[in-house]
Scaffold this motif. Structure first.
Motif, PDB file in Angstrom:
ATOM      1  N   UNK A  88       0.795  -1.220   0.000  1.00  0.00           N
ATOM      2  CA  UNK A  88       0.000   0.000   0.000  1.00  0.00           C
ATOM      3  C   UNK A  88       0.827   1.269   0.000  1.00  0.00           C
ATOM      4  N   UNK A  89       2.085   1.179  -0.424  1.00  0.00           N
ATOM      5  CA  UNK A  89       2.972   2.343  -0.453  1.00  0.00           C
ATOM      6  C   UNK A  89       2.578   3.301  -1.571  1.00  0.00           C
ATOM      7  N   UNK A  90       2.977   4.555  -1.414  1.00  0.00           N
ATOM      8  CA  UNK A  90       2.728   5.595  -2.400  1.00  0.00           C
ATOM      9  C   UNK A  90       4.010   5.894  -3.166  1.00  0.00           C
ATOM     10  N   UNK A  91       3.854   6.257  -4.435  1.00  0.00           N
ATOM     11  CA  UNK A  91       5.008   6.626  -5.249  1.00  0.00           C
ATOM     12  C   UNK A  91       5.499   8.017  -4.858  1.00  0.00           C
ATOM     13  N   UNK A  92       6.805   8.170  -4.801  1.00  0.00           N
ATOM     14  CA  UNK A  92       7.410   9.466  -4.496  1.00  0.00           C
ATOM     15  C   UNK A  92       7.403  10.313  -5.763  1.00  0.00           C
ATOM     16  N   UNK A  93       6.831  11.508  -5.648  1.00  0.00           N
ATOM     17  CA  UNK A  93       6.733  12.428  -6.778  1.00  0.00           C
ATOM     18  C   UNK A  93       7.818  13.495  -6.766  1.00  0.00           C
ATOM     19  N   UNK A  94       8.289  13.862  -5.571  1.00  0.00           N
ATOM     20  CA  UNK A  94       9.302  14.909  -5.475  1.00  0.00           C
ATOM     21  C   UNK A  94      10.043  14.778  -4.157  1.00  0.00           C
ATOM     22  N   UNK A  95      11.322  15.140  -4.168  1.00  0.00           N
ATOM     23  CA  UNK A  95      12.136  15.180  -2.957  1.00  0.00           C
ATOM     24  C   UNK A  95      12.793  16.553  -2.898  1.00  0.00           C
ATOM     25  N   UNK A  96      12.625  17.224  -1.760  1.00  0.00           N
ATOM     26  CA  UNK A  96      13.203  18.555  -1.568  1.00  0.00           C
ATOM     27  C   UNK A  96      14.211  18.472  -0.427  1.00  0.00           C
ATOM     28  N   UNK A  97      15.401  19.014  -0.663  1.00  0.00           N
ATOM     29  CA  UNK A  97      16.482  18.976   0.329  1.00  0.00           C
ATOM     30  C   UNK A  97      16.545  20.301   1.087  1.00  0.00           C
ATOM     31  N   UNK A  98      16.679  20.212   2.427  1.00  0.00           N
ATOM     32  CA  UNK A  98      16.805  21.384   3.290  1.00  0.00           C
ATOM     33  C   UNK A  98      18.101  21.275   4.095  1.00  0.00           C
TER      34      UNK A  98
END
Length: 115
Positions: A88-98
């Motif tokens: 039931x995992x969701x696909x990652x659409x974006x990753x933002x680095x801080x």
């Protein structure tokens, strides 16, 4: 782990790396599930276009986990299922680095999924 992450990343998530695609476009599978520490938020947004409105559900997961990229999968909670779709995992659409502003030990990441 930075001091801020130590007190804020107290939830668990499970991450699966996508192993890529064959020349014919077939999925080559996923890495073994990896448990990470995180915090998270769920939200909805509404897009209005020329053919009507669309409601989009998404999760934002904050973590120091640096290996997530677009196309990988993540689940809030823990799972040992080798298939993220079955889990039931969701696909990652974006990753933002801080930046780790205070300690400069490990950067933080916002891992954003879309449904």
């Amino acid at each position: 782990m930075s001091a801020a992450a130590n007190w804020s990343y107290t939830a668990a998530a499970t991450f699966w790396k996508t192993l890529g695609y064959s020349e014919s476009g077939d999925n080559l599978g996923y890495s073994a599930p990896v448990a990470i520490l995180c915090d998270y938020e769920g939200s909805l947004s509404k897009r209005i276009g020329s053919i009507g409105a669309e409601i989009v559900a998404k999760n934002t997961i904050w973590s120091e986990y640096a290996d997530a990229t677009t196309g990988d999968y993540i689940l809030i909670g823990t799972s040992v299922d080798p298939d993220p779709l079955n889990a039931g995992a969701d696909e990652i659409m974006q990753v933002i680095r801080y930046a780790d502003t205070f300690d400069r030990i490990a950067d933080d990441y916002a891992i954003i999924t879309g449904v």
